[in-house]
Design a protein around this motif. Structure first.
Motif, PDB file in Angstrom:
ATOM      1  N   ALA A 146      -8.405  -5.076   9.418  1.00 19.84           N
ATOM      2  CA  ALA A 146      -8.022  -6.207   8.973  1.00 19.84           C
ATOM      3  C   ALA A 146      -8.474  -7.572   9.204  1.00 19.84           C
ATOM      4  CB  ALA A 146      -6.471  -6.246   9.331  1.00 19.84           C
ATOM      5  N   VAL A 147      -9.151  -7.576  10.386  1.00 20.18           N
ATOM      6  CA  VAL A 147      -9.668  -8.626  11.125  1.00 20.18           C
ATOM      7  C   VAL A 147     -11.040  -8.711  10.467  1.00 20.18           C
ATOM      8  CG1 VAL A 147     -10.871  -9.386  13.369  1.00 20.18           C
ATOM      9  CG2 VAL A 147      -8.855  -8.501  13.559  1.00 20.18           C
ATOM     10  N   VAL A 148     -11.901  -7.603   9.986  1.00 19.31           N
ATOM     11  CA  VAL A 148     -12.833  -7.706   9.240  1.00 19.31           C
ATOM     12  C   VAL A 148     -12.854  -8.240   8.037  1.00 19.31           C
ATOM     13  CG1 VAL A 148     -14.864  -6.034   8.436  1.00 19.31           C
ATOM     14  CG2 VAL A 148     -14.291  -5.785  10.707  1.00 19.31           C
ATOM     15  N   SER A 149     -12.031  -7.659   7.178  1.00 25.61           N
ATOM     16  CA  SER A 149     -11.658  -8.116   5.917  1.00 25.61           C
ATOM     17  C   SER A 149     -11.259  -9.525   5.624  1.00 25.61           C
ATOM     18  CB  SER A 149     -10.310  -6.837   5.564  1.00 25.61           C
ATOM     19  OG  SER A 149     -10.067  -7.558   4.025  1.00 25.61           O
ATOM     20  N   ASP A 150     -10.367 -10.062   6.654  1.00 22.92           N
ATOM     21  CA  ASP A 150     -10.133 -11.306   6.776  1.00 22.92           C
ATOM     22  C   ASP A 150     -11.156 -12.365   7.038  1.00 22.92           C
ATOM     23  OD1 ASP A 150      -7.471 -10.737   6.061  1.00 22.92           O
ATOM     24  OD2 ASP A 150      -6.798 -11.169   8.131  1.00 22.92           O
ATOM     25  N   ALA A 151     -12.173 -11.846   8.024  1.00 28.31           N
ATOM     26  CA  ALA A 151     -13.456 -12.780   8.160  1.00 28.31           C
ATOM     27  C   ALA A 151     -14.400 -12.805   6.875  1.00 28.31           C
ATOM     28  CB  ALA A 151     -13.827 -12.043   9.746  1.00 28.31           C
ATOM     29  N   PRO A 179     -12.867  -9.675   0.157  1.00 30.15           N
ATOM     30  CA  PRO A 179     -12.503  -8.587   1.359  1.00 30.15           C
ATOM     31  C   PRO A 179     -13.355  -7.598   1.209  1.00 30.15           C
ATOM     32  CG  PRO A 179     -10.808  -9.647   0.266  1.00 30.15           C
ATOM     33  CD  PRO A 179     -11.589  -9.718  -0.693  1.00 30.15           C
ATOM     34  N   LEU A 180     -13.653  -7.153   2.575  1.00 31.33           N
ATOM     35  CA  LEU A 180     -14.395  -5.979   2.902  1.00 31.33           C
ATOM     36  C   LEU A 180     -13.374  -4.912   3.287  1.00 31.33           C
ATOM     37  CD1 LEU A 180     -16.897  -4.117   3.069  1.00 31.33           C
ATOM     38  CD2 LEU A 180     -17.133  -4.979   5.361  1.00 31.33           C
ATOM     39  N   LEU A 181     -13.056  -3.977   2.486  1.00 30.64           N
ATOM     40  CA  LEU A 181     -12.122  -2.899   2.966  1.00 30.64           C
ATOM     41  C   LEU A 181     -12.837  -1.798   3.356  1.00 30.64           C
ATOM     42  CD1 LEU A 181      -9.576  -3.123   0.007  1.00 30.64           C
ATOM     43  CD2 LEU A 181      -9.561  -4.147   2.339  1.00 30.64           C
ATOM     44  N   ILE A 182     -12.850  -1.244   4.707  1.00 29.47           N
ATOM     45  CA  ILE A 182     -13.776  -0.343   5.277  1.00 29.47           C
ATOM     46  C   ILE A 182     -12.832   1.144   4.982  1.00 29.47           C
ATOM     47  CG2 ILE A 182     -14.470   0.757   7.344  1.00 29.47           C
ATOM     48  CD1 ILE A 182     -14.815  -2.069   8.504  1.00 29.47           C
ATOM     49  N   ASN A 183     -13.543   2.012   4.772  1.00 28.74           N
ATOM     50  CA  ASN A 183     -13.015   3.372   4.483  1.00 28.74           C
ATOM     51  C   ASN A 183     -12.487   3.984   5.843  1.00 28.74           C
ATOM     52  OD1 ASN A 183     -13.451   3.554   1.609  1.00 28.74           O
ATOM     53  ND2 ASN A 183     -15.265   4.315   1.969  1.00 28.74           N
ATOM     54  N   PRO A 184     -11.425   4.726   5.720  1.00 32.63           N
ATOM     55  CA  PRO A 184     -10.919   5.390   6.993  1.00 32.63           C
ATOM     56  C   PRO A 184     -12.148   6.249   7.595  1.00 32.63           C
ATOM     57  CG  PRO A 184      -9.461   5.928   5.229  1.00 32.63           C
ATOM     58  CD  PRO A 184     -10.744   5.238   4.656  1.00 32.63           C
ATOM     59  N   ILE A 185     -11.829   6.231   8.956  1.00 30.16           N
ATOM     60  CA  ILE A 185     -12.812   6.907   9.813  1.00 30.16           C
ATOM     61  C   ILE A 185     -12.498   8.210  10.415  1.00 30.16           C
ATOM     62  CG2 ILE A 185     -14.556   6.462  11.641  1.00 30.16           C
ATOM     63  CD1 ILE A 185     -14.441   3.689  10.925  1.00 30.16           C
ATOM     64  N   ASP A 186     -13.053   9.166  10.543  1.00 28.46           N
ATOM     65  CA  ASP A 186     -12.717  10.447  11.277  1.00 28.46           C
ATOM     66  C   ASP A 186     -13.191  10.250  12.783  1.00 28.46           C
ATOM     67  OD1 ASP A 186     -12.238  12.810  12.209  1.00 28.46           O
ATOM     68  OD2 ASP A 186     -13.422  14.046  10.640  1.00 28.46           O
ATOM     69  N   PHE A 187     -12.361   9.649  13.441  1.00 30.46           N
ATOM     70  CA  PHE A 187     -12.682   9.530  14.840  1.00 30.46           C
ATOM     71  C   PHE A 187     -12.866  10.696  15.730  1.00 30.46           C
ATOM     72  CE2 PHE A 187     -10.865   5.433  13.678  1.00 30.46           C
ATOM     73  CZ  PHE A 187     -12.061   4.796  14.342  1.00 30.46           C
TER      74      PHE A 187
END
Length: 160
Positions: free
Chosen positions: A120-125, A133-141
């Motif tokens: 959300a911070v990245v998307s808002d920035a 807005p940049l919506l990052i895909n989910p990550i397999d941690f």
């Protein structure tokens, strides 16, 4: 007797890791070619997202997990934006978790819990910088942790 069963179930359901605090440690947004870049989004720039995780002990059952996200948008030799965020959290590991499980727990579950907020911070920035807005895909941690472990194990062999 029913009260004892409910109390026992409540104790058994204590999560192995909880976040006690979360925060932005560092945030940077660069828009080097504004305002010209804002009108030049066709074709869209290529977006590259890099993610890294680190953790350290804060003493006792507390650990800090930090999720580092860097996203760049470029086309040809032109950089549209660069956004970097280090998003941290204080993780409390439950009593009874075996020591050999602590590092994977903090390095996998900590970032998994922090990710939606960092995203959300990245998307808002990016949006506040004038771009969609940049919506990052989910990550397999878990896979990221395994990759980091494999890299760490390979490095000493290469240095020997």
């Amino acid at each position: 007797m029913a009260e004892e069963t409910a109390a026992t179930q409540a104790v058994e359901q204590v999560p192995p890791l909880t976040l006690t605090a979360q925060y932005v440690k560092d945030l940077s947004f660069e828009n080097p070619d504004a305002p010209q870049a804002l009108g030049d989004l066709n074709p869209p720039p290529a977006i590259k997202v890099d993610v890294d995780v680190e953790a350290k002990s804060l003493g006792g059952q507390y650990y800090e997990a930090v999720l580092h996200v860097r996203a760049t948008a470029e086309r040809d030799d032109k950089t549209f934006f660069v956004v970097e965020v280090s998003y941290g959290g204080v993780c409390a590991v439950a009593e009874g978790v075996p020591q050999e499980h602590v590092q994977p727990l903090v390095m996998i579950e900590g970032p998994r819990l922090l990710f939606p907020f960092a995203r959300a911070v990245v998307s808002d920035a990016v949006r506040d910088g004038g771009f969609p807005p940049l919506l990052i895909n989910p990550i397999d941690f878990a896979a990221l942790f395994q990759q980091m472990q494999a890299t760490a194990q390979a490095e000493p062999e290469g240095e020997a």
